[in-house]
Design a protein around this motif. Sequence first.
Motif, PDB file in Angstrom:
ATOM      1  N   THR A 135       0.816  -1.213   0.000  1.00  0.00           N
ATOM      2  CA  THR A 135       0.000   0.000   0.000  1.00  0.00           C
ATOM      3  C   THR A 135       0.855   1.272   0.000  1.00  0.00           C
ATOM      4  O   THR A 135       0.340   2.359   0.220  1.00  0.00           O
ATOM      5  CB  THR A 135      -0.917   0.011   1.241  1.00  0.00           C
ATOM      6  OG1 THR A 135      -0.112  -0.146   2.418  1.00  0.00           O
ATOM      7  CG2 THR A 135      -1.942  -1.098   1.164  1.00  0.00           C
ATOM      8  N   GLU A 162      -0.148   4.371  -2.374  1.00  0.00           N
ATOM      9  CA  GLU A 162      -1.333   5.112  -1.947  1.00  0.00           C
ATOM     10  C   GLU A 162      -1.042   5.960  -0.706  1.00  0.00           C
ATOM     11  O   GLU A 162      -1.449   7.128  -0.621  1.00  0.00           O
ATOM     12  CB  GLU A 162      -2.482   4.147  -1.644  1.00  0.00           C
ATOM     13  CG  GLU A 162      -3.030   3.404  -2.865  1.00  0.00           C
ATOM     14  CD  GLU A 162      -2.217   2.181  -3.217  1.00  0.00           C
ATOM     15  OE1 GLU A 162      -1.149   1.982  -2.587  1.00  0.00           O
ATOM     16  OE2 GLU A 162      -2.632   1.421  -4.110  1.00  0.00           O
ATOM     17  N   GLU A 218     -10.232   4.080   5.135  1.00  0.00           N
ATOM     18  CA  GLU A 218     -11.094   3.328   4.222  1.00  0.00           C
ATOM     19  C   GLU A 218     -10.399   2.083   3.664  1.00  0.00           C
ATOM     20  O   GLU A 218     -11.056   1.151   3.200  1.00  0.00           O
ATOM     21  CB  GLU A 218     -11.534   4.240   3.071  1.00  0.00           C
ATOM     22  CG  GLU A 218     -12.476   5.356   3.513  1.00  0.00           C
ATOM     23  CD  GLU A 218     -12.763   6.342   2.395  1.00  0.00           C
ATOM     24  OE1 GLU A 218     -12.161   6.170   1.303  1.00  0.00           O
ATOM     25  OE2 GLU A 218     -13.576   7.259   2.597  1.00  0.00           O
ATOM     26  N   ASN A 219      -9.054   2.069   3.695  1.00  0.00           N
ATOM     27  CA  ASN A 219      -8.298   0.936   3.168  1.00  0.00           C
ATOM     28  C   ASN A 219      -7.867  -0.057   4.245  1.00  0.00           C
ATOM     29  O   ASN A 219      -7.195  -1.042   3.944  1.00  0.00           O
ATOM     30  CB  ASN A 219      -7.044   1.446   2.437  1.00  0.00           C
ATOM     31  CG  ASN A 219      -7.385   2.282   1.223  1.00  0.00           C
ATOM     32  OD1 ASN A 219      -8.310   1.970   0.493  1.00  0.00           O
ATOM     33  ND2 ASN A 219      -6.644   3.357   1.008  1.00  0.00           N
ATOM     34  N   ASP A 250      -8.397  -3.014   6.686  1.00  0.00           N
ATOM     35  CA  ASP A 250      -9.262  -4.185   6.818  1.00  0.00           C
ATOM     36  C   ASP A 250      -9.781  -4.264   8.256  1.00  0.00           C
ATOM     37  O   ASP A 250      -8.986  -4.262   9.207  1.00  0.00           O
ATOM     38  CB  ASP A 250      -8.459  -5.441   6.479  1.00  0.00           C
ATOM     39  CG  ASP A 250      -9.324  -6.685   6.437  1.00  0.00           C
ATOM     40  OD1 ASP A 250     -10.486  -6.627   6.888  1.00  0.00           O
ATOM     41  OD2 ASP A 250      -8.839  -7.719   5.946  1.00  0.00           O
ATOM     42  N   GLN A 252      -1.258  -3.311   5.888  1.00  0.00           N
ATOM     43  CA  GLN A 252      -2.255  -2.878   6.860  1.00  0.00           C
ATOM     44  C   GLN A 252      -1.593  -2.228   8.075  1.00  0.00           C
ATOM     45  O   GLN A 252      -2.083  -1.227   8.612  1.00  0.00           O
ATOM     46  CB  GLN A 252      -3.094  -4.082   7.311  1.00  0.00           C
ATOM     47  CG  GLN A 252      -3.989  -4.656   6.232  1.00  0.00           C
ATOM     48  CD  GLN A 252      -5.104  -3.697   5.858  1.00  0.00           C
ATOM     49  OE1 GLN A 252      -5.871  -3.261   6.697  1.00  0.00           O
ATOM     50  NE2 GLN A 252      -5.186  -3.351   4.584  1.00  0.00           N
ATOM     51  N   LEU A 305      -0.637   1.278   7.200  1.00  0.00           N
ATOM     52  CA  LEU A 305      -1.804   2.163   7.213  1.00  0.00           C
ATOM     53  C   LEU A 305      -2.163   2.575   8.637  1.00  0.00           C
ATOM     54  O   LEU A 305      -2.390   3.763   8.919  1.00  0.00           O
ATOM     55  CB  LEU A 305      -2.996   1.461   6.563  1.00  0.00           C
ATOM     56  CG  LEU A 305      -3.017   1.397   5.032  1.00  0.00           C
ATOM     57  CD1 LEU A 305      -4.104   0.437   4.561  1.00  0.00           C
ATOM     58  CD2 LEU A 305      -3.247   2.775   4.435  1.00  0.00           C
TER      59      LEU A 305
END
Length: 369
Positions: A192, A195, A229-230, A232, A342, A345
């Motif tokens: 990720t 992003e 929003e990304n 999990d 994750q 993030l």
Amino acid sequence: MTENRAGFLRRVRLRMRIAWFAATAQKYAPYLGLAMLAVVAADWITRFDSGLLVAAGLTGVFLLLLAVRALTVKISAWDASRAAERGLSARDALTTALEFDDPDDELHQVIQDRADRIATESNASQAIPIGVDRYGLGRFGAATALALVLAILPTPFGSSTALSSDLDAALEAEAEQVEKIADAVSEADVETADEIVAELERLAQELRDAESLEQALKSLEDTEKRLGENVDPGFLSQKTAIQGLARDLALRPISEGAALDAASQFETAADSLASLSEQERAALTDRLSDLAASQSVGNPTLSSQLSEAAQALESGDLEAAAGALRQAAAGQMPALEGARGQQALTETQRALEGARARLSGDGQPGDGQ
């Protein structure tokens, strides 16, 4: 009309335009000052954050309109002559010369010579003096000073003002910190990363461009939401399952001599099934069943593969058991990459929460990760 007198009248016209601009500006300057004060006061007592910009815009528009009008107003030679002879106390010498201009008439020539002499001996600043309205300028200065004081003072809502150097420094510091986080994420090489880095770079620029504390906090909050929003919802259980599997295999490897990572353990176990004794196969079956149970919540795919391998091994189907183990080994790298993404993030979200707490005064400068 001689060239000398024509040039003098051109300079008089320009001087008249400047004098009109100065007089009109001074006449309406107090009203402009009051308008600026009203805008800045509205900024100060409300959440409107562009008072200084609007006040500067009002001043710019006012001066521009005056300049356009001063340049476009029509001033004839008679107007310029009349204004100049008033300022020079020349009675009607210049305007009379405009009417009596017969070169063959001696009287007319005397009038023309006198007008030319006045033009030669005088200058436009003498002819058109520019006055100063001290009272009007004083009122404008007082209103402007009060507007600046309001702009500098903290607002009733506790937000920093547009002129706050402390706020500018704090936003710059947070922007630099956000860029450091972006660099760290980029070097971490997680799935990720692109992003996250794009969001952080945009946030750093928004922090530098923010005109108020509220705007900066809104940018931080919006970025947190977009990153969230990304995330999990099952990431925590997935993370727990992966960490638990790693600890379990480190303490009790299922394959002797293999590396401690799960993929190597499963791959080595698949290759060694044929060489195991019945007792060793039974022990491995129980071990795989236990591992499958521990992964059922956080990593159901791995749990299913390990359970399939255990069942195949129990029934004696070594080929199916080896296949299931190799599938489990192959799925470990994507699972780890997903978990690392994750994790990146969530860690980034925590860092932005720390930045938001520092700016809003809810935390210390060192808070956040």
